[in-house]
Design an enzyme around this catalytic site. Structure first.
Site, PDB file in Angstrom:
ATOM      1  N   ASN A 282      -4.224   1.268  -4.988  1.00 34.99           N
ATOM      2  CA  ASN A 282      -5.382   2.045  -4.908  1.00 34.99           C
ATOM      3  C   ASN A 282      -5.376   3.015  -5.980  1.00 34.99           C
ATOM      4  O   ASN A 282      -4.573   3.747  -5.872  1.00 34.99           O
ATOM      5  CB  ASN A 282      -5.883   2.610  -3.514  1.00 34.99           C
ATOM      6  CG  ASN A 282      -5.335   1.394  -2.465  1.00 34.99           C
ATOM      7  OD1 ASN A 282      -5.884   0.458  -2.492  1.00 34.99           O
ATOM      8  ND2 ASN A 282      -4.451   1.871  -1.521  1.00 34.99           N
TER       9      ASN A 282
ATOM     10  N   GLU B 195       3.159  -0.418  -8.852  1.00 35.93           N
ATOM     11  CA  GLU B 195       1.930  -0.209  -8.314  1.00 35.93           C
ATOM     12  C   GLU B 195       1.259   1.151  -9.472  1.00 35.93           C
ATOM     13  O   GLU B 195       0.345   1.148  -9.670  1.00 35.93           O
ATOM     14  CB  GLU B 195       1.848   0.533  -7.082  1.00 35.93           C
ATOM     15  CG  GLU B 195       2.579  -0.505  -6.074  1.00 35.93           C
ATOM     16  CD  GLU B 195       1.897  -1.996  -5.916  1.00 35.93           C
ATOM     17  OE1 GLU B 195       0.924  -1.791  -6.330  1.00 35.93           O
ATOM     18  OE2 GLU B 195       2.295  -2.714  -5.694  1.00 35.93           O
TER      19      GLU B 195
ATOM     20  N   GLY C 273       3.488  -5.855   0.096  1.00 31.27           N
ATOM     21  CA  GLY C 273       4.515  -5.077  -0.495  1.00 31.27           C
ATOM     22  C   GLY C 273       3.728  -3.471  -0.419  1.00 31.27           C
ATOM     23  O   GLY C 273       4.112  -2.625  -0.041  1.00 31.27           O
TER      24      GLY C 273
HETATM   25  N1  PHE Z   1      -2.226  -5.643  -5.734  1.00 33.21           N
HETATM   26  C1  PHE Z   1      -0.887  -5.576  -4.876  1.00 33.21           C
HETATM   27  C2  PHE Z   1       0.160  -5.573  -5.920  1.00 33.21           C
HETATM   28  O1  PHE Z   1       0.607  -6.323  -6.305  1.00 33.21           O
HETATM   29  C3  PHE Z   1      -0.739  -6.550  -3.984  1.00 33.21           C
HETATM   30  C4  PHE Z   1      -1.493  -6.567  -2.634  1.00 33.21           C
HETATM   31  C5  PHE Z   1      -2.683  -7.709  -2.661  1.00 33.21           C
HETATM   32  C6  PHE Z   1      -1.589  -6.043  -1.715  1.00 33.21           C
HETATM   33  C7  PHE Z   1      -3.418  -7.816  -1.734  1.00 33.21           C
HETATM   34  C8  PHE Z   1      -2.297  -5.988  -0.706  1.00 33.21           C
HETATM   35  C9  PHE Z   1      -3.430  -6.911  -0.598  1.00 33.21           C
HETATM   36  O2  PHE Z   1       0.606  -4.691  -6.440  1.00 33.21           O
HETATM   37 ZN    ZN Z   2       0.437  -5.945  -8.429  1.00 37.36          ZN
END
Ligand code: PHE
Ligand code: ZN
Length: 906
Positions: free
Chosen positions: A279, A312, A275
């Site tokens: 970062n 996010e 989704g």
């Molecule tokens: N960490 C992201 C989220 O939940 C999900 C994600 C995991 C995106 C792995 C890309 C790769 O918010």
């Molecule tokens: Zn997450």
């Protein structure tokens, strides 16, 4: 050793299992990373200069850097050439000093990166995806979340092709370089002031435009918010920007967590495995969760965008400032952040009834996706003990069940207590990489004397034990003693590796309804007086008994109000009791739940009956009358009515059965839908007419609810027309499709025609495609709608094969591939589970085909047959055979291999 050398790419060794218990701290710390990229789709050059130091807490040992699909050109230690060796795909350096500079020069080919992990190209722009283990596809590194470093990044590229150059942190310098072979080149240098793990690294380069917003925080600091999209999509960024501003304000107001970055960017890409990604300061999103305007996006899209933008953003604190020590702790950030985004969306709703609707929707996801996972071959605890491929553990268990675990903590310590717990969590751990234990400890320690702090070790079983607990409740009324005794017994079925489960801590929201439907005052036997009409009892034992006193007549218990725990509640309600709850329960969740229970009961009775074909009228008058009064109820919202009138899904029904015949479930549910359509035809007309919005489009809960209910009415009216021969409503529906003022109404009208199987559907579909041929996200809907249409005599699979030949179809674009293939295999059970096994053959072909392109997408699709062992024959054997066929393929990715291997072991 945390990881074994992985030689599976070469088809040699069995995939290594990574165990939580094997965690050891890294042998070296990386303090700074300076990266310089010469961006070129065919050959990107990456110069990586790091400062490392030995970790004195672990025995001296060689430095082993992760790497994957990299071309290594040069390695220098303190500026000098050095000897090195490869262990599988890892770069190993022996005899290093305690402190040193390491310079590594590698190249990669982003244009050929179809896995969309690491650095890749999408629509001629560069993007990165590093979570969980993608950074090692960019450069050699200690690619694990407990290694946190300071990054500075220089991006160099052709100026005309890549005018925008972004990375984490702040832009400190930009300018021109010497001309390259294709013309002027430029550079940008970014410095991230915060230390971060490699999975939060990002860069973006390409032709992008941005919507910008300056905001001032409560503390008076200025920030720049930006949403970057392709030129032409700027008119679809307003909602994402608004959602971002709401997110910033909410986190500050609810948890006292401010935005601490000068610049916060969101960039949308149409090629993305998941989704969105948090970062640091540079979130990268699937376009699906950014782009919206009323012409192209539905109310559901609007609300998903709000949640995902929030999610996010909230990771900035829960995930980025405090991150995970290792990937077994994934729910530390994901469960907590889902909980936060759920609360955010609820708080934005304002009205209590809209909050309840959101809660019901969240629970529906949990029960239709996570409960099956918890009962199937991929069952794992919220904090798993082992994995082969971490990408396979971005699951509904880690996310949604993880969020429920955090929610239970809030229930046990109260909303204010939870906020103090969060404060303590940041005081203790800000800037570090920690575990789920650390989080639970902080919440408990901030609330001494709370049930959580008293029961913490037992509560933490929610992290360690897989499987969905069942709470079996029994009530006995004693008229002479004027008592009502409720016995609550918990159990949890074994899961792989966990034959015996210890009792959980289960908060259970409770109330008792009197004959007039009002809540009774609650007084337990040991209490001096009644207190309140709804309360939460905390179960800790295998079985517990509650005796309510001063109860004048047999009450109807309302148990698990608000869905206070992720459990299955069993209570042998009579129909009359359920109808009473549906009519009166003050708890909206249980009010809805009563209606679902009535429907499930009727469905199961018909499914189990010997009659063949299925009973044409599975619903009785009492049920139909109850639905009618819900539809006309003056005190209930449209959104709530739509939820009550929506029958339990085929997937949910399947989970209630020991042996699953998907065809029969579908036939029964369709018969029920048909019956409601005809029996309530007049009501649906009225509902349709009274739920029209004529003003400007606003995607708020109230108007979305009206559109949802009107859409349902239209769908029911078209369905009724198929038996009555009515031509008026299908005609009206086509008209509505043509002149709708927003995508929600337009798409609902189109769906009504398609799902009823009306002949007018064909022309509407053609027109829809023509209208939106340049809108990729709308074309995804167009594909998805056809792949999810109710199966009529096996017509869907040939239609799906045809869709795959459409010029707009592409296997390489995850959204598009999923819109057809995953929709068919995972959201259309009766079309997929065919007696001729053709659906399974199709599935196995696609899994294998996709595996060679993008293992993550393939492995997710592979999960479509997770529940094969519950299927009736002939489905069961055929499904197993299809899984075995995939598992037998020799060069399978470890992603897909793990999924099919676990499925076969079920
Ligand atoms: N960490 C992201 C989220 O939940 C999900 C994600 C995991 C995106 C792995 C890309 C790769 O918010
Ligand atoms: Zn997450």
């Amino acid at each position: 050793m945390l990881q074994m050398p992985d030689d599976r790419e070469n088809g040699q060794m069995p995939a290594a299992v990574i165990n939580r218990a094997d965690y050891v701290a890294p042998a070296y710390w990386i303090d700074t990373v300076d990266l310089c990229f010469d961006l070129d789709p065919a050959k990107t050059r990456v110069l990586n200069r790091m400062k490392l130091r030995r970790n004195p807490d672990v025995p001296a040992q060689p430095l082993k850097l992760d790497g994957e699909e990299l071309n290594l050109a040069r390695v220098l230690v303190n500026g000098q050439g050095t000897s090195f060796r490869m262990e599988g795909s890892r770069l190993v350096l022996d005899n290093l000093p305690d402190d040193f500079e390491l310079e590594i020069f590698t190249t990669t080919c982003p244009a050929k990166n179809t896995k969309l992990m690491g650095l890749y190209v999408s629509n001629d722009s560069f993007f990165t995806q590093c979570e969980a283990e993608g950074f090692r596809r960019i450069t050699y590194f200690l690619d694990r979340p407990d290694v946190m470093a300071s990054y500075s990044v220089t991006l160099r590229a052709d100026k005309a092709l890549y005018p925008v150059l972004l990375s984490n942190g702040n832009l400190v310098e930009q300018g021109m370089l010497e001309d390259g072979t294709n013309g002027p080149r430029h550079f940008a240098r970014w410095v991230d002031p915060h230390k971060k793990p490699s999975y939060l690294f990002a860069l973006v380069a390409g032709q992008l435009v941005s919507r910008e917003q300056r905001i001032t925080s409560r503390a008076g600091k200025e920030h720049t918010l930006q949403v970057y999209v392709r030129p032409g999509d700027l008119d679809k960024t307003e909602h994402a920007m608004n959602s971002l501003m709401h997110s910033v304000a909410w986190d500050e107001a609810r948890f006292g967590l401010p935005l601490d970055l000068e610049r916060f960017m969101i960039v949308a890409t149409s090629d993305f495995n998941m989704g969105a990604m948090e970062n640091k300061g540079l979130n990268i999103f699937n376009t699906k969760y950014v782009l919206a305007n009323q012409a192209t996006a539905t109310d559901t899209d609007y609300s998903n965008i709000e949640s995902v933008v929030g999610h996010e953003y909230f990771h900035h604190w829960t995930g980025n400032r405090i991150t995970c020590r290792d990937w077994f702790q994934l729910s530390l950030k994901e469960g907590l952040t889902v909980f936060r985004d759920q609360e955010f969306s609820q708080d934005l709703c304002g009205e209590a009834s809209a909050r309840a609707v959101k809660r019901i929707e969240d629970v529906r996801v949990l029960r239709t996706a996570q409960f099956p996972e918890d009962a199937g071959p991929m069952a794992h605890p919220v904090r798993p003990d082992s994995y082969i491929e971490i990408s396979n553990f971005y699951t509904v268990t880690i996310y949604e069940k993880g969020a429920e675990v955090v929610r239970m903590m809030q229930t046990l310590v109260g909303r204010k207590g939870f906020a103090s717990g969060m404060t303590l969590y940041f005081e203790r751990h800000d800037g570090s990489a920690v575990t789920c234990d650390d989080f639970a400890q902080a919440i408990a320690d901030a609330n001494p004397g709370s049930d959580l702090s008293r029961l913490l070790p037992q509560f933490k079983r929610w992290y360690s034990q897989a499987g969905t607990p069942r709470v079996h409740a029994q009530g006995v009324y004693d008229a002479a003693a004027r008592t009502y005794t409720l016995t609550l017994a918990q159990s949890c079925a074994p899961t792989a590796g966990q034959p015996v489960k210890e009792p959980f801590v289960i908060p259970v929201g409770l109330g008792l309804l009197g004959a007039d439907g009002a809540d009774l005052p609650l007084q337990l036997a040991h209490e001096a007086a009644a207190a309140g009409t709804s309360r939460t009892v905390v179960l800790t034992q295998a079985s517990e008994t509650l005796t309510f006193v001063n109860v004048d007549a047999e009450p109807v218990p309302s148990i698990l109000r608000g869905f206070t725990a992720p459990v299955v509640l069993e209570f042998d309600y009579t129909d009359a009791q359920l109808l009473h709850l549906l009519a009166h329960d003050s708890d909206p969740f249980n009010r809805w739940e009563a209606g679902q229970r009535l429907a499930v009961r009727r469905a199961i009775k018909s499914i189990a009956a010997v009659a063949y074909p299925v009973d044409a009228a599975p619903l009785d008058d009492a049920y139909v009358a109850a639905m009618r009064s819900v539809l006309h109820h003056p005190g209930l919202d449209a959104a709530f009515k739509e939820l009550v009138l929506t029958l339990p899904s085929e997937i949910y029904l399947a989970e209630q059965l020991d042996v699953v015949d998907p065809q029969r479930i579908h036939a029964v549910r369709e018969a029920m839908r048909q019956q409601l359509a005809v029996a309530l035809a007049g009501d649906w007309q009225q509902v349709y007419e009274t739920n029209q919005d004529t003003g400007a489009y606003i995607p708020d809960p109230a108007s979305s609810g009206r559109r949802a209910l009107a859409g349902m009415a239209l769908s029911q009216l078209c369905l009724a027309a198929m038996t009555t021969g009515d031509t008026v409503w299908p005609g009206k529906t086509l008209q509505r499709f043509k002149d709708a003022g927003n995508m929600t109404d337009r798409f609902n009208a189109l769906s009504a025609l398609v799902s009823s199987g009306h002949p007018l559907a064909a022309q509407a579909l053609t027109k829809f495609h023509a209208m939106f041929k340049d809108e990729a996200l709308v074309i995804d809907k167009w594909f998805g709608l056809q792949a999810s249409a109710p199966d009529r005599g096996g017509n869907i699979l040939p239609a799906v094969r045809q869709l795959m030949k459409h010029p707009d179809f592409s296997l390489r674009n995850p959204n598009r591939a999923r819109s057809v293939i995953s929709t068919y295999c995972q959201a259309n059970p009766a079309a997929f589970h065919r007696t001729d096994a053709a659906g399974y053959v199709f599935w196995s072909d696609r899994v294998m085909e996709l595996d060679a392109i993008n293992p993550q997408v393939a492995a997710r699709l592979a999960r479509a047959l997770d529940r094969w062992s519950k299927l009736a024959e002939p489905y069961r054997s055929a499904a197993r055979e299809a899984i075995a066929r995939v598992a037998a393929k020799t060069d399978l990715s470890k992603d897909t291999l793990e999924v099919v291997t676990r499925a076969l072991a079920d």
